[in-house]
Design a protein around this motif. Sequence first.
Motif, PDB file in Angstrom:
ATOM      1  N   ASP A 126      49.423 -14.465  79.640  1.00 48.08           N
ATOM      2  CA  ASP A 126      50.330 -15.178  80.263  1.00 48.08           C
ATOM      3  C   ASP A 126      50.669 -16.062  79.062  1.00 48.08           C
ATOM      4  OD1 ASP A 126      48.047 -16.652  80.093  1.00 48.08           O
ATOM      5  OD2 ASP A 126      48.076 -17.305  82.170  1.00 48.08           O
ATOM      6  N   ASN A 127      50.118 -15.964  77.948  1.00 51.77           N
ATOM      7  CA  ASN A 127      50.736 -17.001  76.896  1.00 51.77           C
ATOM      8  C   ASN A 127      51.866 -16.132  76.131  1.00 51.77           C
ATOM      9  OD1 ASN A 127      49.012 -19.110  77.309  1.00 51.77           O
ATOM     10  ND2 ASN A 127      47.759 -18.698  75.762  1.00 51.77           N
ATOM     11  N   PHE A 128      52.261 -15.234  76.596  1.00 51.14           N
ATOM     12  CA  PHE A 128      53.477 -14.642  76.012  1.00 51.14           C
ATOM     13  C   PHE A 128      54.834 -14.884  76.692  1.00 51.14           C
ATOM     14  CE2 PHE A 128      49.688 -12.217  74.187  1.00 51.14           C
ATOM     15  CZ  PHE A 128      49.865 -12.266  72.910  1.00 51.14           C
ATOM     16  N   PHE A 130      64.318 -20.786  70.466  1.00 47.38           N
ATOM     17  CA  PHE A 130      63.039 -20.347  70.113  1.00 47.38           C
ATOM     18  C   PHE A 130      62.037 -21.438  70.502  1.00 47.38           C
ATOM     19  CE2 PHE A 130      59.348 -19.730  67.431  1.00 47.38           C
ATOM     20  CZ  PHE A 130      59.115 -18.227  67.572  1.00 47.38           C
ATOM     21  N   GLU A 131      62.240 -22.551  70.022  1.00 52.14           N
ATOM     22  CA  GLU A 131      61.368 -23.738  70.614  1.00 52.14           C
ATOM     23  C   GLU A 131      61.093 -23.837  72.084  1.00 52.14           C
ATOM     24  OE1 GLU A 131      61.914 -26.298  66.482  1.00 52.14           O
ATOM     25  OE2 GLU A 131      63.510 -26.491  68.112  1.00 52.14           O
ATOM     26  N   TYR A 132      62.275 -23.852  72.681  1.00 52.45           N
ATOM     27  CA  TYR A 132      62.254 -23.893  74.267  1.00 52.45           C
ATOM     28  C   TYR A 132      61.654 -22.931  74.919  1.00 52.45           C
ATOM     29  CZ  TYR A 132      64.207 -24.783  78.901  1.00 52.45           C
ATOM     30  OH  TYR A 132      64.397 -25.115  80.233  1.00 52.45           O
ATOM     31  N   CYS A 133      61.432 -21.892  74.287  1.00 49.83           N
ATOM     32  CA  CYS A 133      60.666 -20.631  75.001  1.00 49.83           C
ATOM     33  C   CYS A 133      59.211 -20.673  74.543  1.00 49.83           C
ATOM     34  CB  CYS A 133      61.101 -19.279  74.366  1.00 49.83           C
ATOM     35  SG  CYS A 133      62.550 -18.808  75.082  1.00 49.83           S
ATOM     36  N   MET A 134      59.118 -21.590  73.445  1.00 55.15           N
ATOM     37  CA  MET A 134      57.704 -21.603  73.066  1.00 55.15           C
ATOM     38  C   MET A 134      57.031 -23.109  73.855  1.00 55.15           C
ATOM     39  SD  MET A 134      56.404 -21.816  69.113  1.00 55.15           S
ATOM     40  CE  MET A 134      57.445 -23.239  68.744  1.00 55.15           C
ATOM     41  N   LEU A 135      57.503 -23.778  73.966  1.00 50.92           N
ATOM     42  CA  LEU A 135      57.170 -25.211  74.291  1.00 50.92           C
ATOM     43  C   LEU A 135      57.395 -25.456  75.784  1.00 50.92           C
ATOM     44  CD1 LEU A 135      58.218 -27.215  70.967  1.00 50.92           C
ATOM     45  CD2 LEU A 135      55.879 -26.170  71.826  1.00 50.92           C
ATOM     46  N   VAL A 136      58.565 -25.180  76.708  1.00 50.32           N
ATOM     47  CA  VAL A 136      59.064 -25.659  77.908  1.00 50.32           C
ATOM     48  C   VAL A 136      58.577 -24.495  78.714  1.00 50.32           C
ATOM     49  CG1 VAL A 136      60.853 -26.499  79.047  1.00 50.32           C
ATOM     50  CG2 VAL A 136      60.646 -26.869  76.616  1.00 50.32           C
ATOM     51  N   CYS A 195      46.909 -25.050  74.066  1.00 50.62           N
ATOM     52  CA  CYS A 195      46.824 -23.769  74.755  1.00 50.62           C
ATOM     53  C   CYS A 195      47.970 -23.598  75.105  1.00 50.62           C
ATOM     54  CB  CYS A 195      45.679 -23.906  75.556  1.00 50.62           C
ATOM     55  SG  CYS A 195      45.427 -25.089  76.681  1.00 50.62           S
ATOM     56  N   GLN A 196      48.857 -24.641  75.738  1.00 50.74           N
ATOM     57  CA  GLN A 196      50.103 -24.388  76.675  1.00 50.74           C
ATOM     58  C   GLN A 196      51.369 -23.727  75.720  1.00 50.74           C
ATOM     59  OE1 GLN A 196      50.624 -28.452  77.724  1.00 50.74           O
ATOM     60  NE2 GLN A 196      49.247 -28.161  79.690  1.00 50.74           N
ATOM     61  N   VAL A 197      51.030 -23.808  74.467  1.00 42.89           N
ATOM     62  CA  VAL A 197      52.197 -23.067  73.759  1.00 42.89           C
ATOM     63  C   VAL A 197      52.187 -21.664  73.839  1.00 42.89           C
ATOM     64  CG1 VAL A 197      52.890 -23.170  71.185  1.00 42.89           C
ATOM     65  CG2 VAL A 197      51.856 -25.110  72.026  1.00 42.89           C
ATOM     66  N   LYS A 198      53.530 -21.005  73.940  1.00 45.51           N
ATOM     67  CA  LYS A 198      53.581 -19.788  74.236  1.00 45.51           C
ATOM     68  C   LYS A 198      53.824 -19.020  72.742  1.00 45.51           C
ATOM     69  CE  LYS A 198      53.505 -19.984  78.607  1.00 45.51           C
ATOM     70  NZ  LYS A 198      52.635 -19.327  79.606  1.00 45.51           N
TER      71      LYS A 198
END
Length: 374
Positions: A223-225, A289-295, A329-332
Amino acid sequence: MIRYLEAIIVQSINIDSSPDIGPTNIPPSSTCQESDYEFYVKLSADSNSVACKNQIHSKNHNATCFKYRQKGLGKNFCRFGMPRNLHSHSEINELGVIHIARNHGWVNLWNPAIASCIRSNQDISWIPTVTKCLCLIYYLTNYATKDDVSSYQMLVKAALLKQSIEKAKATLTPNAEDLRIRKKNIDQFALQCFNSLSHDREISGVQIANSLLQLPTYYTENDNFVSVNLWWLRKYVRIAIESVELLSNNSSDAVGEEQCTFQPRSDFPLSRFDNYKWRGLDLARLSFFEYCMLVQTRNIYEATTSDMDFDSKHPKYGIYVQRLASTKCQVKTITFTGQLSEFQKEEESVQGGHPITTAIKNDFAEVLLGLFVP
């Protein structure tokens, strides 16, 4: 089904036409100026040579053949079923079992393309049932995670090491080896056992890569992807560019709002692109890219004071909020699906390799623009 299996699995070899494989033998290249048929002929000859050398089961068998021997099957029964029955042609018997043509009873199943690539032995199987598929998954995971050193090996190794130390101390005429063992401190016995076992321990390619890349020693949960479809990314970038161009020209036919498809009863919007478009001013500086990774999207009933609202134009405004990652751990991890260019298939069909054309460069530019430019 038989034609499909025959195109992938081979159970026969042609020993008479097989040349010896030497250091100079290389597989046929797809970049050579030749027809598909000529390439296929070369591939068949090369893979047959590899199979003749590596795919024939030993007629004398070995210890592995009689491992896990079942009672009542005979003393010399090979658990791999060698030699196997010959079949002059592929057929389906009265029980619905498919038998692929076989002209050699000692040949293991192989694939021509794989044989030419790896130039080693292989065992290719057809997995037609759920039961067999589950058995294969269990076998692979068990094989990949097992340790090469078992508990009984540890006990035997420790007993032998302790015996050698006691023997070296008890002898009246010690030799050089005994003197070396005597110098070892008995307090470090556990460490000596560990060093003795780890010296011969095999490690997997995954462990080697993990060590060389200096990655942390934990597995990332699924679920981190976050998956990003490159085809849709290019489409949204083109829509945005066309909208800007038309507006800058003061055209009266300016493109309207971007088409977004939502299911009224669904819990979440169907696309991350929609969420990004209406992310609001607080997150305007983030690239896609940052949005998908952080939000992450959360229901408003789970909202905290640090969560941010979507733009009021968002179809789910007032129902969902945006939560920014606050811990590591929340970063995708971002993964990509689809081709980098819509012309990739056509360009790769060019014999001898494809050139870097303007179309390819434009597609790459659109992907980079969509990912890293807010």
